[in-house]
Design a protein around this motif. Structure first.
Motif, PDB file in Angstrom:
ATOM      1  N   PHE A  78       0.662  -1.398   0.052  1.00 47.94           N
ATOM      2  CA  PHE A  78       0.761  -0.068  -0.107  1.00 47.94           C
ATOM      3  C   PHE A  78       0.979   1.617   0.356  1.00 47.94           C
ATOM      4  O   PHE A  78       0.570   2.221  -0.733  1.00 47.94           O
ATOM      5  N   ALA A  79       1.942   1.222   1.056  1.00 50.53           N
ATOM      6  CA  ALA A  79       3.064   2.306   1.064  1.00 50.53           C
ATOM      7  C   ALA A  79       4.242   2.693  -0.273  1.00 50.53           C
ATOM      8  O   ALA A  79       4.251   4.136  -0.488  1.00 50.53           O
ATOM      9  N   GLY A  80       3.863   1.577  -0.547  1.00 50.66           N
ATOM     10  CA  GLY A  80       4.998   0.832  -1.881  1.00 50.66           C
ATOM     11  C   GLY A  80       4.217   1.973  -2.964  1.00 50.66           C
ATOM     12  O   GLY A  80       5.483   2.794  -3.645  1.00 50.66           O
ATOM     13  N   GLY A  81       2.850   1.876  -2.796  1.00 51.80           N
ATOM     14  CA  GLY A  81       2.383   1.930  -4.527  1.00 51.80           C
ATOM     15  C   GLY A  81       1.889   3.223  -4.284  1.00 51.80           C
ATOM     16  O   GLY A  81       2.111   4.009  -5.349  1.00 51.80           O
ATOM     17  N   PHE A  82       2.106   4.056  -3.211  1.00 49.22           N
ATOM     18  CA  PHE A  82       2.353   5.520  -3.132  1.00 49.22           C
ATOM     19  C   PHE A  82       3.293   6.599  -3.428  1.00 49.22           C
ATOM     20  O   PHE A  82       3.075   6.692  -4.410  1.00 49.22           O
ATOM     21  N   ALA A  83       3.696   5.848  -3.231  1.00 50.18           N
ATOM     22  CA  ALA A  83       5.129   6.038  -3.586  1.00 50.18           C
ATOM     23  C   ALA A  83       5.993   6.466  -4.933  1.00 50.18           C
ATOM     24  O   ALA A  83       5.998   7.478  -5.315  1.00 50.18           O
ATOM     25  N   THR A  84       5.723   5.090  -5.343  1.00 48.62           N
ATOM     26  CA  THR A  84       6.221   4.949  -7.242  1.00 48.62           C
ATOM     27  C   THR A  84       4.985   5.337  -8.356  1.00 48.62           C
ATOM     28  O   THR A  84       5.531   5.728  -8.652  1.00 48.62           O
ATOM     29  N   GLY A  85       3.306   5.424  -7.931  1.00 50.64           N
ATOM     30  CA  GLY A  85       2.315   6.169  -8.306  1.00 50.64           C
ATOM     31  C   GLY A  85       2.745   7.463  -8.554  1.00 50.64           C
ATOM     32  O   GLY A  85       2.234   8.346  -8.915  1.00 50.64           O
ATOM     33  N   THR A  86       3.451   8.508  -7.014  1.00 52.64           N
ATOM     34  CA  THR A  86       3.409   9.458  -7.374  1.00 52.64           C
ATOM     35  C   THR A  86       4.907  10.224  -8.044  1.00 52.64           C
ATOM     36  O   THR A  86       4.802  11.208  -9.031  1.00 52.64           O
ATOM     37  N   TYR A  87       5.587   9.040  -8.190  1.00 53.97           N
ATOM     38  CA  TYR A  87       6.232   9.175  -9.085  1.00 53.97           C
ATOM     39  C   TYR A  87       6.282   8.884 -10.720  1.00 53.97           C
ATOM     40  O   TYR A  87       6.322   9.978 -11.803  1.00 53.97           O
ATOM     41  N   VAL A  88       5.512   7.771 -10.820  1.00 55.33           N
ATOM     42  CA  VAL A  88       4.714   7.970 -11.956  1.00 55.33           C
ATOM     43  C   VAL A  88       4.154   8.739 -12.459  1.00 55.33           C
ATOM     44  O   VAL A  88       3.746   8.981 -13.843  1.00 55.33           O
ATOM     45  N   GLY A  89       2.655   9.641 -11.829  1.00 48.29           N
ATOM     46  CA  GLY A  89       2.133  10.157 -12.345  1.00 48.29           C
ATOM     47  C   GLY A  89       3.226  11.137 -12.347  1.00 48.29           C
ATOM     48  O   GLY A  89       2.838  12.099 -13.106  1.00 48.29           O
ATOM     49  N   MET A  90       3.753  12.305 -11.805  1.00 50.92           N
ATOM     50  CA  MET A  90       4.927  13.203 -12.807  1.00 50.92           C
ATOM     51  C   MET A  90       5.433  12.766 -13.660  1.00 50.92           C
ATOM     52  O   MET A  90       5.567  13.823 -14.905  1.00 50.92           O
ATOM     53  N   ILE A  91       6.238  11.268 -13.977  1.00 54.01           N
ATOM     54  CA  ILE A  91       6.330  11.562 -15.261  1.00 54.01           C
ATOM     55  C   ILE A  91       5.433  11.003 -16.193  1.00 54.01           C
ATOM     56  O   ILE A  91       5.722  11.931 -17.405  1.00 54.01           O
ATOM     57  N   ILE A  92       4.170  11.043 -16.285  1.00 56.48           N
ATOM     58  CA  ILE A  92       2.874  10.560 -17.603  1.00 56.48           C
ATOM     59  C   ILE A  92       2.654  12.469 -17.717  1.00 56.48           C
ATOM     60  O   ILE A  92       2.895  12.436 -18.177  1.00 56.48           O
ATOM     61  N   GLU A  93       2.703  13.023 -16.200  1.00 56.63           N
ATOM     62  CA  GLU A  93       2.330  14.745 -16.217  1.00 56.63           C
ATOM     63  C   GLU A  93       3.681  15.147 -17.513  1.00 56.63           C
ATOM     64  O   GLU A  93       2.782  16.048 -18.292  1.00 56.63           O
ATOM     65  N   GLU A  94       4.505  15.422 -17.264  1.00 62.95           N
ATOM     66  CA  GLU A  94       5.401  15.916 -17.630  1.00 62.95           C
ATOM     67  C   GLU A  94       5.422  14.887 -19.297  1.00 62.95           C
ATOM     68  O   GLU A  94       5.770  16.038 -20.172  1.00 62.95           O
ATOM     69  N   LYS A  95       4.921  14.019 -19.875  1.00 60.68           N
ATOM     70  CA  LYS A  95       5.108  13.318 -20.895  1.00 60.68           C
ATOM     71  C   LYS A  95       4.248  14.051 -21.550  1.00 60.68           C
ATOM     72  O   LYS A  95       3.743  14.805 -22.870  1.00 60.68           O
ATOM     73  N   LEU A  96       2.713  14.265 -21.374  1.00 57.65           N
ATOM     74  CA  LEU A  96       1.474  14.750 -21.581  1.00 57.65           C
ATOM     75  C   LEU A  96       1.697  15.829 -22.002  1.00 57.65           C
ATOM     76  O   LEU A  96       1.481  16.979 -23.243  1.00 57.65           O
ATOM     77  N   ALA A  97       2.297  17.099 -20.912  1.00 57.77           N
ATOM     78  CA  ALA A  97       2.669  18.886 -21.112  1.00 57.77           C
ATOM     79  C   ALA A  97       0.935  19.250 -21.715  1.00 57.77           C
ATOM     80  O   ALA A  97       1.218  20.180 -22.142  1.00 57.77           O
ATOM     81  N   ILE A  98       0.992  19.397 -20.562  1.00 58.94           N
ATOM     82  CA  ILE A  98      -1.212  19.234 -21.055  1.00 58.94           C
ATOM     83  C   ILE A  98      -1.088  21.475 -20.739  1.00 58.94           C
ATOM     84  O   ILE A  98      -0.137  21.690 -19.300  1.00 58.94           O
ATOM     85  N   GLY A  99      -1.566  22.227 -21.277  1.00 59.21           N
ATOM     86  CA  GLY A  99      -1.653  23.266 -20.617  1.00 59.21           C
ATOM     87  C   GLY A  99      -0.495  24.230 -21.233  1.00 59.21           C
ATOM     88  O   GLY A  99       0.206  24.023 -22.060  1.00 59.21           O
ATOM     89  N   PHE A 100      -0.488  25.583 -20.235  1.00 61.42           N
ATOM     90  CA  PHE A 100       0.585  26.384 -21.198  1.00 61.42           C
ATOM     91  C   PHE A 100       1.290  27.040 -20.391  1.00 61.42           C
ATOM     92  O   PHE A 100       1.356  26.869 -19.196  1.00 61.42           O
ATOM     93  N   GLN A 101       2.563  27.754 -20.365  1.00 59.09           N
ATOM     94  CA  GLN A 101       3.259  28.151 -19.661  1.00 59.09           C
ATOM     95  C   GLN A 101       3.965  29.718 -19.881  1.00 59.09           C
ATOM     96  O   GLN A 101       4.231  30.143 -21.360  1.00 59.09           O
ATOM     97  N   ILE A 102       3.989  30.537 -19.291  1.00 57.50           N
ATOM     98  CA  ILE A 102       4.720  31.932 -19.497  1.00 57.50           C
ATOM     99  C   ILE A 102       5.859  31.719 -19.730  1.00 57.50           C
ATOM    100  O   ILE A 102       6.336  31.681 -17.902  1.00 57.50           O
ATOM    101  N   LEU A 103       6.987  32.323 -20.288  1.00 54.78           N
ATOM    102  CA  LEU A 103       8.296  32.212 -20.697  1.00 54.78           C
ATOM    103  C   LEU A 103       8.883  34.003 -20.419  1.00 54.78           C
ATOM    104  O   LEU A 103       8.293  34.577 -20.524  1.00 54.78           O
ATOM    105  N   ARG A 104       9.412  34.060 -19.297  1.00 54.26           N
ATOM    106  CA  ARG A 104      10.158  35.708 -18.538  1.00 54.26           C
ATOM    107  C   ARG A 104      11.195  35.860 -18.634  1.00 54.26           C
ATOM    108  O   ARG A 104      12.709  34.907 -18.488  1.00 54.26           O
ATOM    109  N   ILE A 105      12.000  36.096 -19.770  1.00 51.91           N
ATOM    110  CA  ILE A 105      14.165  36.333 -19.969  1.00 51.91           C
ATOM    111  C   ILE A 105      14.106  38.122 -19.668  1.00 51.91           C
ATOM    112  O   ILE A 105      13.733  38.802 -19.884  1.00 51.91           O
TER     113      ILE A 105
END
Length: 202
Positions: A78-105
């Protein structure tokens, strides 16, 4: 062979059941990460749907814990799945790259050449003159899709390796500003480079 999968067998109790709980937690926590990300980007219809299935999976995992309180491997799963799921979710979110960002230079170089280059590529660019600790600077604002931000940062570094920049998430954009956002990056853009010559020395 079938006896191994019986819910009273040692193999099921000490391997299969903890593994099922582990995998279920990976699914529900990674889905929760995506749900929160979609909520922050104002995706009102997809986020609740993901939340529905996420809770169903969580209930399955939690029920197995309640029914097997004497099995410590279930707790670990249960605990290991929570930790691993957090990491997997971050990877999926990064790959999907949904939404917009503002770049300030922020750059001490005159940015007219960089602005012209980005505008020719279809980006809406806003330039503001400012003054920093070391003198006058140009501040440039660009709203882009998250999938394009790495390419755009590379272009800025080619223009001025010493330029200071920040990146922030954008939760929503007014309809009147949508036309200012570049539609998508082409393969030609990915191979392109900013003109080497800059307006002023660093």
């Amino acid at each position: 062979m079938m006896e191994l999968f019986h819910n009273n067998s040692m193999f099921y109790q000490w391997f299969l059941l903890p593994m099922f709980i582990f995998l279920a937690r990976i699914c529900d926590v990674s889905m929760d990460t995506l749900r929160i990300m979609l909520l922050s980007r104002n995706k009102k219809f997809i986020a609740p749907l993901i939340g529905f299935f996420q809770v169903l999976i969580w209930l399955f995992a939690f029920r197995q814990i309640i029914m097997n309180l004497s099995n410590p491997l279930c707790y670990i799963g249960f605990a290991g799945g929570f930790a691993t799921g957090t990491y997997v979710g971050m990877i999926i979110e990064e790959k999907l790259a949904i939404g917009f960002q503002i770049l300030r230079i922020i750059t001490r170089k005159k940015a007219s050449r960089l602005i012209e280059y980005l505008q020719n590529k279809g980006y809406g660019v806003t330039r503001v003159e400012g003054e920093g600790l070391s003198g006058k600077v140009d501040i440039i604002y660009i709203i882009v899709r998250r999938s394009e931000i790495s390419w755009l940062v590379d272009m800025v570094k080619q223009y001025n390796p010493n330029a200071f920049y920040t990146i922030e998430d954008v939760s929503s954009i007014s309809e009147s500003g949508v036309h200012l956002i570049k539609k998508e990056i082409s393969e030609h853009d990915l191979l392109d480079k900013v003109p080497a010559k800059c307006d002023d020395p660093a």
